[in-house]
Design a protein around this motif. Sequence first.
Motif, PDB file in Angstrom:
ATOM      1  N   THR A 347       0.852  -1.181   0.000  1.00  0.00           N
ATOM      2  CA  THR A 347       0.000   0.000   0.000  1.00  0.00           C
ATOM      3  C   THR A 347       0.895   1.241   0.000  1.00  0.00           C
ATOM      4  OG1 THR A 347      -0.128   0.025   2.431  1.00  0.00           O
ATOM      5  CG2 THR A 347      -1.840  -1.188   1.247  1.00  0.00           C
ATOM      6  N   GLY A 348       0.269   2.399  -0.055  1.00  0.00           N
ATOM      7  CA  GLY A 348       1.013   3.645  -0.026  1.00  0.00           C
ATOM      8  C   GLY A 348       1.432   4.160  -1.387  1.00  0.00           C
ATOM      9  N   HIS A 349       0.925   3.547  -2.488  1.00  0.00           N
ATOM     10  CA  HIS A 349       1.270   3.997  -3.831  1.00  0.00           C
ATOM     11  C   HIS A 349       0.369   5.156  -4.255  1.00  0.00           C
ATOM     12  CE1 HIS A 349       4.064   0.743  -4.342  1.00  0.00           C
ATOM     13  NE2 HIS A 349       3.133  -0.176  -4.152  1.00  0.00           N
ATOM     14  N   ALA A 350       0.950   6.155  -4.878  1.00  0.00           N
ATOM     15  CA  ALA A 350       0.201   7.327  -5.328  1.00  0.00           C
ATOM     16  C   ALA A 350      -0.799   6.943  -6.414  1.00  0.00           C
ATOM     17  CB  ALA A 350       1.161   8.390  -5.849  1.00  0.00           C
ATOM     18  N   ILE A 351      -1.992   7.547  -6.339  1.00  0.00           N
ATOM     19  CA  ILE A 351      -3.068   7.300  -7.295  1.00  0.00           C
ATOM     20  C   ILE A 351      -3.281   8.569  -8.109  1.00  0.00           C
ATOM     21  CG2 ILE A 351      -5.483   6.655  -7.582  1.00  0.00           C
ATOM     22  CD1 ILE A 351      -5.350   5.513  -4.701  1.00  0.00           C
ATOM     23  N   THR A 352      -3.346   8.432  -9.427  1.00  0.00           N
ATOM     24  CA  THR A 352      -3.607   9.580 -10.293  1.00  0.00           C
ATOM     25  C   THR A 352      -4.841   9.314 -11.156  1.00  0.00           C
ATOM     26  OG1 THR A 352      -2.166   8.745 -12.057  1.00  0.00           O
ATOM     27  CG2 THR A 352      -1.159  10.170 -10.392  1.00  0.00           C
ATOM     28  N   GLY A 353      -5.482  10.396 -11.601  1.00  0.00           N
ATOM     29  CA  GLY A 353      -6.548  10.309 -12.594  1.00  0.00           C
ATOM     30  C   GLY A 353      -7.962  10.187 -12.070  1.00  0.00           C
ATOM     31  N   VAL A 354      -8.148  10.148 -10.753  1.00  0.00           N
ATOM     32  CA  VAL A 354      -9.507   9.984 -10.217  1.00  0.00           C
ATOM     33  C   VAL A 354     -10.383  11.177 -10.591  1.00  0.00           C
ATOM     34  CG1 VAL A 354     -10.878   9.808  -8.105  1.00  0.00           C
ATOM     35  CG2 VAL A 354      -8.783   8.464  -8.346  1.00  0.00           C
ATOM     36  N   ASP A 355      -9.854  12.386 -10.499  1.00  0.00           N
ATOM     37  CA  ASP A 355     -10.642  13.569 -10.855  1.00  0.00           C
ATOM     38  C   ASP A 355     -11.032  13.556 -12.329  1.00  0.00           C
ATOM     39  OD1 ASP A 355     -10.497  14.487  -8.279  1.00  0.00           O
ATOM     40  OD2 ASP A 355      -8.839  15.895  -8.650  1.00  0.00           O
ATOM     41  N   VAL A 356     -10.148  13.084 -13.173  1.00  0.00           N
ATOM     42  CA  VAL A 356     -10.443  13.004 -14.605  1.00  0.00           C
ATOM     43  C   VAL A 356     -11.570  11.999 -14.842  1.00  0.00           C
ATOM     44  CG1 VAL A 356      -9.503  12.418 -16.874  1.00  0.00           C
ATOM     45  CG2 VAL A 356      -8.083  13.625 -15.206  1.00  0.00           C
ATOM     46  N   ALA A 357     -11.488  10.843 -14.179  1.00  0.00           N
ATOM     47  CA  ALA A 357     -12.532   9.826 -14.331  1.00  0.00           C
ATOM     48  C   ALA A 357     -13.873  10.339 -13.818  1.00  0.00           C
ATOM     49  CB  ALA A 357     -12.127   8.554 -13.594  1.00  0.00           C
ATOM     50  N   ASN A 358     -13.863  10.993 -12.669  1.00  0.00           N
ATOM     51  CA  ASN A 358     -15.100  11.512 -12.086  1.00  0.00           C
ATOM     52  C   ASN A 358     -15.760  12.576 -12.956  1.00  0.00           C
ATOM     53  OD1 ASN A 358     -16.004  10.283  -9.684  1.00  0.00           O
ATOM     54  ND2 ASN A 358     -14.306  11.168  -8.529  1.00  0.00           N
ATOM     55  N   ALA A 359     -14.983  13.244 -13.805  1.00  0.00           N
ATOM     56  CA  ALA A 359     -15.524  14.296 -14.663  1.00  0.00           C
ATOM     57  C   ALA A 359     -16.285  13.743 -15.859  1.00  0.00           C
ATOM     58  CB  ALA A 359     -14.395  15.213 -15.148  1.00  0.00           C
ATOM     59  N   ARG A 360     -16.160  12.460 -16.113  1.00  0.00           N
ATOM     60  CA  ARG A 360     -16.893  11.849 -17.224  1.00  0.00           C
ATOM     61  C   ARG A 360     -18.385  11.780 -16.886  1.00  0.00           C
ATOM     62  NH1 ARG A 360     -14.142   8.777 -21.142  1.00  0.00           N
ATOM     63  NH2 ARG A 360     -11.866   8.683 -20.839  1.00  0.00           N
ATOM     64  N   PRO A 361     -19.264  12.094 -17.837  1.00  0.00           N
ATOM     65  CA  PRO A 361     -20.715  11.998 -17.586  1.00  0.00           C
ATOM     66  C   PRO A 361     -21.112  10.580 -17.178  1.00  0.00           C
ATOM     67  CG  PRO A 361     -20.286  13.200 -19.618  1.00  0.00           C
ATOM     68  CD  PRO A 361     -18.969  12.618 -19.184  1.00  0.00           C
ATOM     69  N   GLY A 362     -21.889  10.466 -16.120  1.00  0.00           N
ATOM     70  CA  GLY A 362     -22.395   9.171 -15.678  1.00  0.00           C
ATOM     71  C   GLY A 362     -21.441   8.376 -14.825  1.00  0.00           C
ATOM     72  N   VAL A 363     -20.247   8.909 -14.530  1.00  0.00           N
ATOM     73  CA  VAL A 363     -19.230   8.162 -13.780  1.00  0.00           C
ATOM     74  C   VAL A 363     -19.115   8.687 -12.356  1.00  0.00           C
ATOM     75  CG1 VAL A 363     -16.754   7.660 -13.579  1.00  0.00           C
ATOM     76  CG2 VAL A 363     -17.888   7.514 -15.807  1.00  0.00           C
ATOM     77  N   THR A 364     -19.038   7.767 -11.406  1.00  0.00           N
ATOM     78  CA  THR A 364     -18.685   8.088 -10.025  1.00  0.00           C
ATOM     79  C   THR A 364     -17.628   7.097  -9.572  1.00  0.00           C
ATOM     80  OG1 THR A 364     -20.935   8.856  -9.551  1.00  0.00           O
ATOM     81  CG2 THR A 364     -19.510   8.401  -7.663  1.00  0.00           C
ATOM     82  N   VAL A 365     -16.522   7.603  -9.068  1.00  0.00           N
ATOM     83  CA  VAL A 365     -15.474   6.738  -8.532  1.00  0.00           C
ATOM     84  C   VAL A 365     -15.644   6.678  -7.020  1.00  0.00           C
ATOM     85  CG1 VAL A 365     -13.005   6.316  -8.305  1.00  0.00           C
ATOM     86  CG2 VAL A 365     -13.913   7.373 -10.404  1.00  0.00           C
ATOM     87  N   TYR A 366     -16.035   5.503  -6.526  1.00  0.00           N
ATOM     88  CA  TYR A 366     -16.170   5.300  -5.086  1.00  0.00           C
ATOM     89  C   TYR A 366     -14.855   4.779  -4.528  1.00  0.00           C
ATOM     90  CZ  TYR A 366     -21.195   5.621  -6.021  1.00  0.00           C
ATOM     91  OH  TYR A 366     -22.440   6.046  -6.419  1.00  0.00           O
ATOM     92  N   HIS A 367     -14.417   5.381  -3.443  1.00  0.00           N
ATOM     93  CA  HIS A 367     -13.166   4.981  -2.814  1.00  0.00           C
ATOM     94  C   HIS A 367     -13.397   3.819  -1.855  1.00  0.00           C
ATOM     95  CE1 HIS A 367     -10.649   8.757  -3.672  1.00  0.00           C
ATOM     96  NE2 HIS A 367     -11.778   8.898  -4.345  1.00  0.00           N
ATOM     97  N   ALA A 368     -12.428   2.933  -1.770  1.00  0.00           N
ATOM     98  CA  ALA A 368     -12.457   1.811  -0.815  1.00  0.00           C
ATOM     99  C   ALA A 368     -11.201   1.883   0.043  1.00  0.00           C
ATOM    100  CB  ALA A 368     -12.577   0.486  -1.560  1.00  0.00           C
TER     101      ALA A 368
END
Length: 430
Positions: A347-368
Amino acid sequence: MRVLVVGSGGREHAIAHALASSARKPEVLVAPGNAGTATCATSVDADAGDIDSLRKLAIESNVDLTIVGPEKPLVAGLVDAFRADGLPVLGPTAPAARLEGSKAFSKNFMTRHGIPTAAYRTFDTNDLADATEFVRTTGAPIVVKASGLAAGKGAIVCDSISDAERALADMLVRRSFGTAGEQVVIEEFMEGEEASIFAVCDGTDYVLLSSAQDHKRVGEGDTGPNTGGMGAYAPATLVDDGLLRTIVHDIVEPTLEGMAADGHPYTGFLYVGLMIGTSGPRVVEYNCRLGDPEAQVVLPLLTTDFLEIAQAAAAGNLSSIKPVDFRDGAAATVVLCSGGYPGSHETGHAITGVDVANARPGVTVYHAGTRMMEGTLVTAGGRVLNVTATGSSLADAVECAYAAVGDISFEGMQYRRDIGRKGLYRAATA
């Protein structure tokens, strides 16, 4: 109104998101939450397993309703403790939560109440020889299950006698599942296709949410070990109106009637995992909460206010919000996991692109399994993100979800590339 959500996974993010979308604009607290829940709720530093601390939090924060996400606090008696203090809470009591907390209990319950399920036998720690003999006599394929809570990983489908013997030794001798494996259920292998049914119950009445289909195995084509869930879609194309009526008549209603007859009326979310085969629907397992990742596709399809449903169920007044309505179309979610999951993983790896994915129409990125570390979103668990999309059809939802997956990156990221394939095939050949 102030609502407390207990838990820290993708399911709890989906619940908090649905509550925050209510027309009543409640203040939502999540204990302990994750990096994603902070976008729609206030995260509270509290252990989801510490019932006394949660009880004090609900009292001191003047919480009007508590919704419990994970199974462990339910099995441990959180609802019982809250009710003893007069705190409104949605979930089953500890005796009712045994439907998930003990597979031995649930199989016995189904047998007593005539609810269709696989033939089985139960064995304890000292019964390894008898369990082994039963497996050899019955033959393979066969399923060995830890009776207790095992985070969705306690059911081992054994293709050979040697696989079953190994699973029994792992559970009963090597204690690979800890106390959860001190008792095992060995059951016949059921042929067919799985589907999940969800009901919200108030002890007397119930409403159904959308059906769904989970993808439990880690690998494409349903290969590899079981996981907590690698993706899901809703509604399950397998469950048509006629089959749903059969499931309700033969399984859902007898389950609720049986719990009431046994003195433990069921309240909260009832998740019925089913195998649909040539002999009709049979119960694989009960869960005493919303599924994860099924909640992430079931809740986005609701058009009835989720807060209204939850509050009515907790108050024993579900009849006041019937019928429950849903949007047309479908939802699909793809679970992004750390490399090595469901085994050991970093664990502890940086995550990129969530904001870009969330900006797509109809998309929600739920965090776990996520957290913020010095201003950077990083991985903090095996299942990291749930990339969810809705669409006018299952094909649209799946295509949109995978397009959004392409926006996201972290070291070791793994996911299945066939989420929804069975449903898509069924739709294409109908």
